[in-house]
Design a protein around this motif. Structure first.
Motif, short mmCIF file in Angstrom:
data_model
loop_
_atom_site.label_atom_id
_atom_site.label_comp_id
_atom_site.label_asym_id
_atom_site.label_seq_id
_atom_site.Cartn_x
_atom_site.Cartn_y
_atom_site.Cartn_z
N LEU A 121 0.63 -1.21 0.23
CA LEU A 121 0.05 -0.05 -0.06
C LEU A 121 0.85 1.22 0.07
CD1 LEU A 121 -2.72 1.38 0.17
CD2 LEU A 121 -2.50 1.29 2.64
N LEU A 122 1.86 1.41 0.88
CA LEU A 122 2.81 2.52 1.04
C LEU A 122 3.55 2.54 -0.42
CD1 LEU A 122 3.93 2.29 4.61
CD2 LEU A 122 2.26 3.70 3.54
N ALA A 123 4.12 1.44 -0.83
CA ALA A 123 4.83 1.63 -1.73
C ALA A 123 4.10 1.99 -3.16
CB ALA A 123 5.43 0.11 -2.17
N GLY A 124 2.87 1.23 -3.39
CA GLY A 124 2.05 1.77 -4.48
C GLY A 124 1.59 3.43 -4.53
N THR A 125 1.33 3.80 -3.14
CA THR A 125 0.97 5.02 -3.05
C THR A 125 2.17 6.03 -3.51
OG1 THR A 125 -0.51 4.75 -1.18
CG2 THR A 125 0.12 7.09 -1.23
N LEU A 126 3.43 5.67 -2.94
CA LEU A 126 4.62 6.44 -3.35
C LEU A 126 4.71 6.62 -4.56
CD1 LEU A 126 6.82 5.78 -0.31
CD2 LEU A 126 5.74 7.85 -0.71
N LEU A 127 4.57 5.33 -5.39
CA LEU A 127 4.91 5.21 -6.87
C LEU A 127 4.12 6.03 -7.66
CD1 LEU A 127 6.33 3.51 -9.38
CD2 LEU A 127 4.65 1.65 -8.84
N PHE A 128 2.69 5.67 -7.41
CA PHE A 128 1.71 6.47 -8.00
C PHE A 128 1.67 7.82 -7.89
CE2 PHE A 128 -0.46 2.14 -7.83
CZ PHE A 128 -0.03 1.54 -9.05
N ALA A 129 1.98 8.18 -6.79
CA ALA A 129 1.94 9.83 -6.39
C ALA A 129 3.08 10.32 -7.30
CB ALA A 129 1.75 9.85 -4.98
N GLY A 130 4.29 9.75 -7.10
CA GLY A 130 5.49 10.19 -7.71
C GLY A 130 5.32 10.35 -9.30
N ILE A 131 4.65 9.23 -9.93
CA ILE A 131 4.35 9.51 -11.33
C ILE A 131 3.51 10.59 -11.68
CG2 ILE A 131 3.45 8.14 -13.52
CD1 ILE A 131 4.39 5.56 -12.14
N LEU A 132 2.62 10.83 -11.10
CA LEU A 132 1.81 11.71 -11.17
C LEU A 132 2.36 13.10 -11.14
CD1 LEU A 132 -1.28 11.81 -12.37
CD2 LEU A 132 -2.06 11.83 -9.90
N SER A 133 2.91 13.18 -9.75
CA SER A 133 3.59 14.53 -9.55
C SER A 133 4.98 14.74 -10.54
CB SER A 133 3.98 14.46 -8.12
OG SER A 133 3.30 14.30 -7.41
N PHE A 134 5.21 13.91 -11.13
CA PHE A 134 6.43 14.15 -12.05
C PHE A 134 5.73 14.51 -13.41
CE2 PHE A 134 8.87 12.64 -15.71
CZ PHE A 134 10.23 13.29 -15.43
N GLY A 135 4.50 14.11 -13.69
CA GLY A 135 3.78 14.47 -14.99
C GLY A 135 3.49 16.06 -14.87
N TYR A 136 3.04 16.37 -13.59
CA TYR A 136 3.02 17.76 -13.45
C TYR A 136 3.94 18.45 -13.86
CZ TYR A 136 -1.73 16.06 -11.17
OH TYR A 136 -2.79 15.73 -10.82
N PHE A 137 5.21 18.28 -13.27
CA PHE A 137 6.22 19.02 -13.51
C PHE A 137 6.62 19.01 -14.69
CE2 PHE A 137 10.85 19.00 -13.69
CZ PHE A 137 11.20 20.27 -13.13
N PHE A 138 6.53 17.86 -15.53
CA PHE A 138 7.32 17.77 -16.63
C PHE A 138 6.32 18.74 -17.97
CE2 PHE A 138 7.08 15.64 -21.00
CZ PHE A 138 8.61 15.58 -21.24
N VAL A 139 4.99 18.57 -17.61
CA VAL A 139 4.06 19.61 -18.35
C VAL A 139 4.71 20.60 -18.19
CG1 VAL A 139 1.80 20.01 -19.00
CG2 VAL A 139 2.32 17.56 -18.63
#
Length: 355
Positions: A17-35
């Motif tokens: 649960l913790l690993a999935g939360t960090l993974l998916f939140a990290g991917i989405l946050s990186f997407g915000y930053f990249f755009v």
């Protein structure tokens, strides 16, 4: 066999649960930053971290259902592969009883997501847009030039341009309408102004009170009667205010703050800035049309349904875990497929209901 008791299932659930939360939140946050990275050159890393942090509550609302699916698939897939579930059932512990920790964690995630969705994320989203446009990019209200914006309370704002150096609005037009008399209102023209908080301050302005019901009668006036024409014009424009000094300031209170204006109008897709209090006020507001109240109800239902998907998807993932959860890669794929399939059906149904 203490590891096989249902209480020990919780220790299997938390790491994925913790690993999935960090993974998916990290991917989405990186997407915000990249755009947005092309407009963030030269910005201090601390401000960028603050901007991403403001987006975290809304990000968690979106990724927690995926993390809940991953939690179930990884934990029960591993226990099923290593025959721990068989040993548990041999010891008298049914699969339903072993799944109670999944329901408990899913319910806690639903409560957390509900709190974030209705009370935390709306305010954080407003701060996100304000920080981005006013501080990170420095564009301010310039992105809103040429747009007509509803500032609530019958007040609308239009600006021709925006000076980023002085933070001044240029070529301002404000319309203020009487909700009881929809054909009566005020039109305000100003050369410049500022917008801060919930106050709009205008300089070098002219205020015209207009009664369009009277204006419609102008064409029916008899010709050759200047007195009747003057009276009709006076009735059409019952009040005209032009201050003697161009430096005079007219202050208007707006229902929509500067930050909320960014959230609603600055981006192609407005930020989710409506929480429990705002939605309840819209639903109960007698001044709103039935369509507007229905739209507020649909938004509230959507903001309730997505958090509850944490519980629904965590339990729905159990059959997939027992059938396919043999490795981490497969579990990750299943989590993405189940969660994205739910999001697709959820958004499609919500848009259909809005139509």
């Amino acid at each position: 066999m203490p590891r096989l008791l249902p209480q020990s299932v919780l220790t299997e659930l938390l790491p994925p649960l913790l690993a999935g939360t960090l993974l998916f939140a990290g991917i989405l946050s990186f997407g915000y930053f990249f755009v947005s990275s092309q407009w963030l050159q030269g910005v201090p890393p601390g401000l960028i971290a603050q901007w991403i942090g403001y987006q975290l509550p809304d990000t968690l609302v979106k990724v927690l259902p995926m993390a809940a699916v991953l939690m179930t698939v990884v934990a029960f897939g591993r226990m099923n592969t290593e025959r721990e579930l068989v040993a548990m059932q041999a010891g008298g512990v049914s699969l339903g009883r072993a799944a109670w920790p999944v329901a408990a964690v899913g319910a806690l995630l639903a409560a957390l997501s509900l709190w974030l969705s209705l009370w935390v994320a709306p305010r954080a989203n407003v701060e996100t847009r304000s920080l981005y446009w006013d501080v990170l990019t420095g564009a301010g209200l310039g992105n809103l030039a040429g747009k007509t914006m509803d500032l609530r309370g019958g007040l609308s704002l239009y600006l021709s341009s925006y000076d980023t150096q002085s933070s001044e609005l240029r070529g301002v037009r404000v319309e203020k309408w009487n909700p009881q008399q929809p054909r009566q209102g005020q039109v305000i023209f100003a050369e410049s102004g500022t917008f801060s908080g919930n106050q709009l301050q205008l300089r070098d302005y002219q205020v015209f009170s207009v009664d369009y019901a009277q204006a419609a009668r102008l064409s029916a006036l008899p010709e050759g009667d200047p007195q009747a024409f003057r009276e009709a014009v006076q009735a059409t424009f019952p009040a005209v205010m032009i201050p003697e000094s161009p430096q005079a300031v007219l202050t208007l209170d707006t229902g929509l703050s500067r930050k909320e204006t960014f959230a609603q109008y600055a981006d192609a897709v407005g930020a989710d800035a409506l929480g429990w209090d705002e939605l309840q006020a819209q639903i109960r507001d007698p001044g709103r049309t039935p369509e507007q109240r229905r739209a507020a109800q649909l938004t509230l239902h959507r903001k309730l349904a997505l958090p509850l998907s944490n519980l629904v998807l965590a339990l729905a993932a159990l059959p997939f875990a027992l059938r396919f959860g043999r490795s981490l890669g497969v579990s990750l794929g299943i989590a993405l497929a189940v969660a994205l399939g739910y999001y697709f059906l959820f958004l499609r149904r919500w848009r259909w209901r809005r139509l």
